[in-house]
Design a protein around this motif. Structure first.
Motif, short mmCIF file in Angstrom:
data_model
loop_
_atom_site.label_atom_id
_atom_site.label_comp_id
_atom_site.label_asym_id
_atom_site.label_seq_id
_atom_site.Cartn_x
_atom_site.Cartn_y
_atom_site.Cartn_z
N VAL A 78 0.86 -1.19 0.00
CA VAL A 78 0.00 0.00 0.00
C VAL A 78 0.89 1.24 0.00
CG1 VAL A 78 -1.91 -1.17 1.17
CG2 VAL A 78 -0.17 0.03 2.52
N GLN A 79 0.29 2.39 -0.18
CA GLN A 79 1.02 3.65 -0.15
C GLN A 79 0.88 4.29 1.23
OE1 GLN A 79 3.03 4.78 -2.71
NE2 GLN A 79 2.57 2.75 -3.47
N ALA A 80 2.01 4.74 1.81
CA ALA A 80 2.03 5.36 3.13
C ALA A 80 2.41 6.83 3.02
CB ALA A 80 3.02 4.63 4.03
N PHE A 81 1.73 7.67 3.81
CA PHE A 81 2.04 9.10 3.88
C PHE A 81 3.06 9.37 4.97
CE2 PHE A 81 -2.19 9.45 1.94
CZ PHE A 81 -1.89 10.30 0.91
N CYS A 82 2.76 8.91 6.18
CA CYS A 82 3.60 9.23 7.32
C CYS A 82 3.25 8.28 8.46
CB CYS A 82 3.42 10.68 7.73
SG CYS A 82 1.76 11.06 8.29
N GLN A 83 3.89 8.51 9.59
CA GLN A 83 3.63 7.68 10.77
C GLN A 83 3.74 8.53 12.03
OE1 GLN A 83 6.68 4.55 11.15
NE2 GLN A 83 7.93 5.77 9.76
N ARG A 84 3.05 8.06 13.07
CA ARG A 84 3.09 8.78 14.35
C ARG A 84 3.12 7.78 15.50
NH1 ARG A 84 -2.86 11.29 14.33
NH2 ARG A 84 -1.66 12.97 13.41
#
Length: 137
Positions: free
Chosen positions: A72-78
């Motif tokens: 899948v495509q990921a933007f960011c993480q927190r």
């Protein structure tokens, strides 16, 4: 974001970009600043992974779609709620776009390449001081 009000990510973004661009061309406003909305491919290694509306298992589902062995495509993480599965555990959550086009969150426990309580490699990490913020319409 409730399921009733959820809009597919790319349709909403395309509409907003078109309207802002049209306003700029017509001289109604200056050209909009472009946010960094690039994505990175990540692999979900587990089976039947649920996609949440926010970075917590207490959040509702963003979609009924379940992810199994898929990129899948990921933007960011927190950093957020801790998730454990067997010997794996992690506080990081990754904001993704599902194969069906829905925006949501999955625990980094189910994303290949990371380590226990470590961020997923090559995916920007949100910080309190910026410049990465994990909120997209």
């Amino acid at each position: 974001m409730s399921s009733k009000s959820m809009t597919r990510l790319f349709s909403w973004r395309a509409l907003c970009t078109t309207l802002l661009g049209l306003a700029a061309v017509l001289g109604l406003m200056s050209a909009p600043a472009q946010a960094d909305i690039s994505t990175r491919p990540v692999h979900i290694w587990a089976s039947q992974v649920r996609v949440r509306e926010c970075a917590s298992t207490s959040c509702g589902l963003a979609t009924q779609e379940r992810l199994t062995n898929v990129t899948v495509q990921a933007f960011c993480q927190r950093w957020a709620d801790r998730v454990s599965d067997g010997s794996y555990y992690n506080h990081y959550w990754v904001e993704i776009v599902t194969p069906g086009g829905w925006l949501g969150w999955v625990s980094a426990v189910y994303v290949s390449g990371g380590s226990n309580d470590g961020p997923v490699p090559n995916v920007p990490v949100e910080t309190n001081t910026g410049p990465v913020y994990c909120e997209y319409p």
